[in-house]
Design an enzyme around this catalytic site. Structure first.
Site, PDB file in Angstrom:
ATOM      1  N   GLU A  53      34.290   0.029 -16.821  1.00  0.00           N
ATOM      2  CA  GLU A  53      34.845   0.249 -18.167  1.00  0.00           C
ATOM      3  C   GLU A  53      33.717   0.481 -19.165  1.00  0.00           C
ATOM      4  O   GLU A  53      33.780   1.371 -20.010  1.00  0.00           O
ATOM      5  CB  GLU A  53      35.671  -0.967 -18.618  1.00  0.00           C
ATOM      6  CG  GLU A  53      36.807  -1.352 -17.685  1.00  0.00           C
ATOM      7  CD  GLU A  53      36.382  -2.356 -16.623  1.00  0.00           C
ATOM      8  OE1 GLU A  53      35.310  -2.161 -16.000  1.00  0.00           O
ATOM      9  OE2 GLU A  53      37.118  -3.332 -16.401  1.00  0.00           O
ATOM     10  N   CYS A  86      34.307  -6.991 -20.185  1.00  0.00           N
ATOM     11  CA  CYS A  86      34.869  -5.651 -20.398  1.00  0.00           C
ATOM     12  C   CYS A  86      36.073  -5.712 -21.327  1.00  0.00           C
ATOM     13  O   CYS A  86      36.288  -4.808 -22.131  1.00  0.00           O
ATOM     14  CB  CYS A  86      35.288  -5.034 -19.071  1.00  0.00           C
ATOM     15  SG  CYS A  86      33.892  -4.667 -18.015  1.00  0.00           S
ATOM     16  N   ALA A 156      33.785   4.563  20.025  1.00  0.00           N
ATOM     17  CA  ALA A 156      34.021   5.976  20.327  1.00  0.00           C
ATOM     18  C   ALA A 156      34.364   6.028  21.804  1.00  0.00           C
ATOM     19  O   ALA A 156      33.567   5.611  22.647  1.00  0.00           O
ATOM     20  CB  ALA A 156      32.772   6.794  20.036  1.00  0.00           C
ATOM     21  N   SER A 170      26.643   8.330  28.026  1.00  0.00           N
ATOM     22  CA  SER A 170      27.567   8.253  26.885  1.00  0.00           C
ATOM     23  C   SER A 170      27.202   9.229  25.765  1.00  0.00           C
ATOM     24  O   SER A 170      27.818   9.216  24.700  1.00  0.00           O
ATOM     25  CB  SER A 170      27.568   6.834  26.322  1.00  0.00           C
ATOM     26  OG  SER A 170      26.299   6.501  25.818  1.00  0.00           O
ATOM     27  N   TRP A 172      27.125  12.951  24.432  1.00  0.00           N
ATOM     28  CA  TRP A 172      27.909  12.247  23.444  1.00  0.00           C
ATOM     29  C   TRP A 172      29.376  12.342  23.828  1.00  0.00           C
ATOM     30  O   TRP A 172      29.811  13.379  24.299  1.00  0.00           O
ATOM     31  CB  TRP A 172      27.709  12.860  22.065  1.00  0.00           C
ATOM     32  CG  TRP A 172      26.302  12.719  21.566  1.00  0.00           C
ATOM     33  CD1 TRP A 172      25.345  13.682  21.505  1.00  0.00           C
ATOM     34  CD2 TRP A 172      25.676  11.531  21.051  1.00  0.00           C
ATOM     35  NE1 TRP A 172      24.189  13.183  20.971  1.00  0.00           N
ATOM     36  CE2 TRP A 172      24.368  11.866  20.691  1.00  0.00           C
ATOM     37  CE3 TRP A 172      26.114  10.212  20.867  1.00  0.00           C
ATOM     38  CZ2 TRP A 172      23.468  10.917  20.147  1.00  0.00           C
ATOM     39  CZ3 TRP A 172      25.218   9.287  20.331  1.00  0.00           C
ATOM     40  CH2 TRP A 172      23.921   9.650  19.978  1.00  0.00           C
ATOM     41  N   ARG A 186      29.301   3.660   8.135  1.00  0.00           N
ATOM     42  CA  ARG A 186      28.210   2.665   8.121  1.00  0.00           C
ATOM     43  C   ARG A 186      27.779   2.314   6.709  1.00  0.00           C
ATOM     44  O   ARG A 186      27.507   1.160   6.389  1.00  0.00           O
ATOM     45  CB  ARG A 186      26.984   3.232   8.831  1.00  0.00           C
ATOM     46  CG  ARG A 186      27.058   3.134  10.306  1.00  0.00           C
ATOM     47  CD  ARG A 186      25.777   3.666  10.905  1.00  0.00           C
ATOM     48  NE  ARG A 186      25.873   3.666  12.349  1.00  0.00           N
ATOM     49  CZ  ARG A 186      25.087   4.375  13.141  1.00  0.00           C
ATOM     50  NH1 ARG A 186      24.143   5.146  12.628  1.00  0.00           N
ATOM     51  NH2 ARG A 186      25.236   4.301  14.450  1.00  0.00           N
ATOM     52  N   THR A 198      23.049  -3.155  24.104  1.00  0.00           N
ATOM     53  CA  THR A 198      23.040  -1.826  23.487  1.00  0.00           C
ATOM     54  C   THR A 198      21.603  -1.421  23.137  1.00  0.00           C
ATOM     55  O   THR A 198      21.203  -0.277  23.370  1.00  0.00           O
ATOM     56  CB  THR A 198      23.950  -1.799  22.239  1.00  0.00           C
ATOM     57  OG1 THR A 198      25.276  -2.100  22.659  1.00  0.00           O
ATOM     58  CG2 THR A 198      23.945  -0.446  21.557  1.00  0.00           C
ATOM     59  N   GLY A 283      28.948  -2.595  22.804  1.00  0.00           N
ATOM     60  CA  GLY A 283      29.723  -2.251  23.991  1.00  0.00           C
ATOM     61  C   GLY A 283      31.003  -3.069  24.057  1.00  0.00           C
ATOM     62  O   GLY A 283      31.313  -3.871  23.165  1.00  0.00           O
ATOM     63  N   ASN A 287      32.489  -6.139  21.602  1.00  0.00           N
ATOM     64  CA  ASN A 287      33.711  -5.739  20.881  1.00  0.00           C
ATOM     65  C   ASN A 287      34.826  -6.730  21.184  1.00  0.00           C
ATOM     66  O   ASN A 287      35.548  -7.167  20.294  1.00  0.00           O
ATOM     67  CB  ASN A 287      34.155  -4.338  21.294  1.00  0.00           C
ATOM     68  CG  ASN A 287      33.244  -3.258  20.752  1.00  0.00           C
ATOM     69  OD1 ASN A 287      32.412  -3.507  19.878  1.00  0.00           O
ATOM     70  ND2 ASN A 287      33.397  -2.046  21.280  1.00  0.00           N
TER      71      ASN A 287
HETATM   72  C1  AOF Z   1      35.313  -5.216 -14.133  1.00  0.00           C
HETATM   73  N1  AOF Z   1      34.777  -3.996 -13.930  1.00  0.00           N
HETATM   74  O1  AOF Z   1      33.450  -2.602 -12.827  1.00  0.00           O
HETATM   75  C2  AOF Z   1      33.591  -4.809 -12.044  1.00  0.00           C
HETATM   76  C3  AOF Z   1      34.192  -6.074 -12.241  1.00  0.00           C
HETATM   77  O2  AOF Z   1      28.059 -10.296 -11.796  1.00  0.00           O
HETATM   78  P1  AOF Z   1      28.843  -9.454 -12.729  1.00  0.00           P
HETATM   79  O3  AOF Z   1      28.639  -9.774 -14.173  1.00  0.00           O
HETATM   80  O4  AOF Z   1      28.692  -7.979 -12.453  1.00  0.00           O
HETATM   81  O5  AOF Z   1      30.388  -9.799 -12.497  1.00  0.00           O
HETATM   82  C4  AOF Z   1      30.948  -9.606 -11.245  1.00  0.00           C
HETATM   83  C5  AOF Z   1      32.429  -9.927 -11.295  1.00  0.00           C
HETATM   84  O6  AOF Z   1      33.070  -9.103 -12.261  1.00  0.00           O
HETATM   85  C6  AOF Z   1      33.092  -9.607  -9.980  1.00  0.00           C
HETATM   86  O7  AOF Z   1      33.126 -10.709  -9.113  1.00  0.00           O
HETATM   87  C7  AOF Z   1      34.492  -9.223 -10.433  1.00  0.00           C
HETATM   88  O8  AOF Z   1      35.277 -10.348 -10.707  1.00  0.00           O
HETATM   89  C8  AOF Z   1      34.214  -8.494 -11.714  1.00  0.00           C
HETATM   90  N2  AOF Z   1      33.902  -7.092 -11.419  1.00  0.00           N
HETATM   91  N3  AOF Z   1      35.062  -6.220 -13.267  1.00  0.00           N
HETATM   92  O9  AOF Z   1      36.023  -5.428 -15.112  1.00  0.00           O
HETATM   93  C9  AOF Z   1      33.929  -3.738 -12.925  1.00  0.00           C
HETATM   94  N4  AOF Z   1      32.705  -4.594 -11.048  1.00  0.00           N
HETATM   95 ZN    ZN Z   2      33.786  -6.195 -16.455  1.00  0.00          ZN
END
Ligand code: AOF
Ligand code: ZN
Length: 349
Positions: A53, A86, A156, A170, A172, A186, A198, A283, A287
């Protein structure tokens, strides 16, 4: 106004933070002016950085937002963390309506952000694309509500569920397109986990910032195997074996039962180490051992048959006599990576 459309855009923006925001949630934000034109977008770029925000609102002059609408996939925060709340900034900027995907599960926020907005006379619309928003932040939700590392497995396989021929060939099984998608998957996870078999069998690089290797008897070559050449490494091993001292490698003595490292212990440790999510790439044995702790499976399937019942299957799990006792899953998504497919599954509880 099409709430779903802008919420979908928030989700898309939020995903740009994948790989960088952990342990924070993925959050995106769209701001519309009083004439319902999009005037700004933002997202949470990395942990410690501005929230979505704030990222979107700071691009605008304070006058621009008066009477406007703000979309965000997670409830705006109400607490002083690394940045100020925010909710306060939204109120200051004269926003008239806030559209939210899901409530924050962080107990410090949990409804307080919404209450603050409402108390100042802002119209709050909740639960827009809630399921999609919850899926987006499945890792954050598990971490916050269960205090556990989120676990996914990637495999896979051939049509007959094999990960290699009986001679171990394996490379691919799947196409280039499928293997490129693995890189994207990842990137979403804090760490990759694999086994000494692995490492010994394939000597993979597994480029990633954090890697976990289960090596009960410390059989792998810590100086030569490619996997140890970069990143931060965690090696879990039996407690009776003396570990060497190597820079960037943390050796963790782990209880052993029936010749197997204790997975529950390992997953408690990973959470302690701040590893919020792991992708298991190993493997069939490992898993299978992780199956009961797994939140999600990414299963690539190539339209090939190995046709040899001595070849390894991708899940060496438990024997069931009755088909109704099988472990069962729900397919959440099917994607094409021609000629292969990717199934994304979650276990049925
Ligand atoms: C929001 N907007 O984009 C995010 C939120 O360590 P801080 O200050 O960044 O706070 C992390 C906490 O804030 C996180 O655990 C979650 O509750 C909230 N994240 N909130 O309004 C955001 N990333
Ligand atoms: Zn926030």
């Amino acid at each position: 106004m099409d709430y779903n459309y802008y919420m979908r855009r928030c989700i898309e923006l939020a995903k740009q933070g994948e790989g960088n925001v952990s342990p924070n949630p993925l959050v995106g934000c769209v701001v519309l002016d009083s004439n319902e034109n999009v005037i700004s977008e933002g997202y949470h770029h990395y942990c410690g950085g501005n929230h979505a925000e704030r990222d979107a609102l700071l691009k605008l002059s304070p006058a621009a937002t008066i009477g406007g609408t703000l979309f965000v996939n997670l409830e705006p925060c109400s607490h002083f963390g690394k940045t100020p709340p925010c909710a306060d900034l939204i109120i200051d900027r004269g926003i008239k309506r806030v559209v939210i995907g899901m409530q924050d599960v962080n107990p410090i926020v949990a409804g307080n952000g919404i209450a603050k907005l409402k108390a100042s006379g802002i119209e709050v619309v909740e639960h827009v694309l809630e399921e999609e928003c919850k899926n987006l932040n499945e890792v954050f939700i598990k971490n916050m509500t269960q205090h556990k590392t989120f676990v996914a497995i990637k495999t896979a396989t051939t049509l007959d569920g094999k990960t290699a021929t009986s001679t171990g060939s394996s490379k691919w099984i799947t196409s280039n397109a499928a293997r490129e998608e693995v890189q994207t998957i990842r990137h979403r996870y804090d760490a990759i986990l694999t086994s000494s078999s692995t490492v010994l069998g394939d000597n993979p690089t597994m480029a990633h910032k954090r890697k976990i290797i289960l090596d009960r008897e410390l059989k792998t070559d810590f100086l030569k195997s490619k996997i140890y050449q970069n990143g931060e490494i965690f090696v879990f091993h039996a407690p009776n074996i003396q570990a060497p001292e190597i820079k960037n490698i943390k050796f963790v003595p782990t209880p052993v039962t029936a010749n197997k490292l204790d997975i529950e212990f390992i997953l408690n440790k990973t959470y302690e180490f701040g590893i919020m999510s792991i992708l298991v790439e190993a493997g069939g044995k490992l898993n299978g051992a992780f199956l009961d702790f797994t939140d999600k499976i990414y299963q690539f399937i190539a339209p090939k048959i190995v046709g040899d019942n001595t070849a390894l299957s991708c899940f060496d799990y438990r024997k069931v006599n009755n088909i109704s006792d099988s472990k069962s899953f729900s397919i959440k998504e099917v994607k094409n990576f021609p000629p292969d497919i990717l199934l994304t599954l979650i276990p049925n509880t």
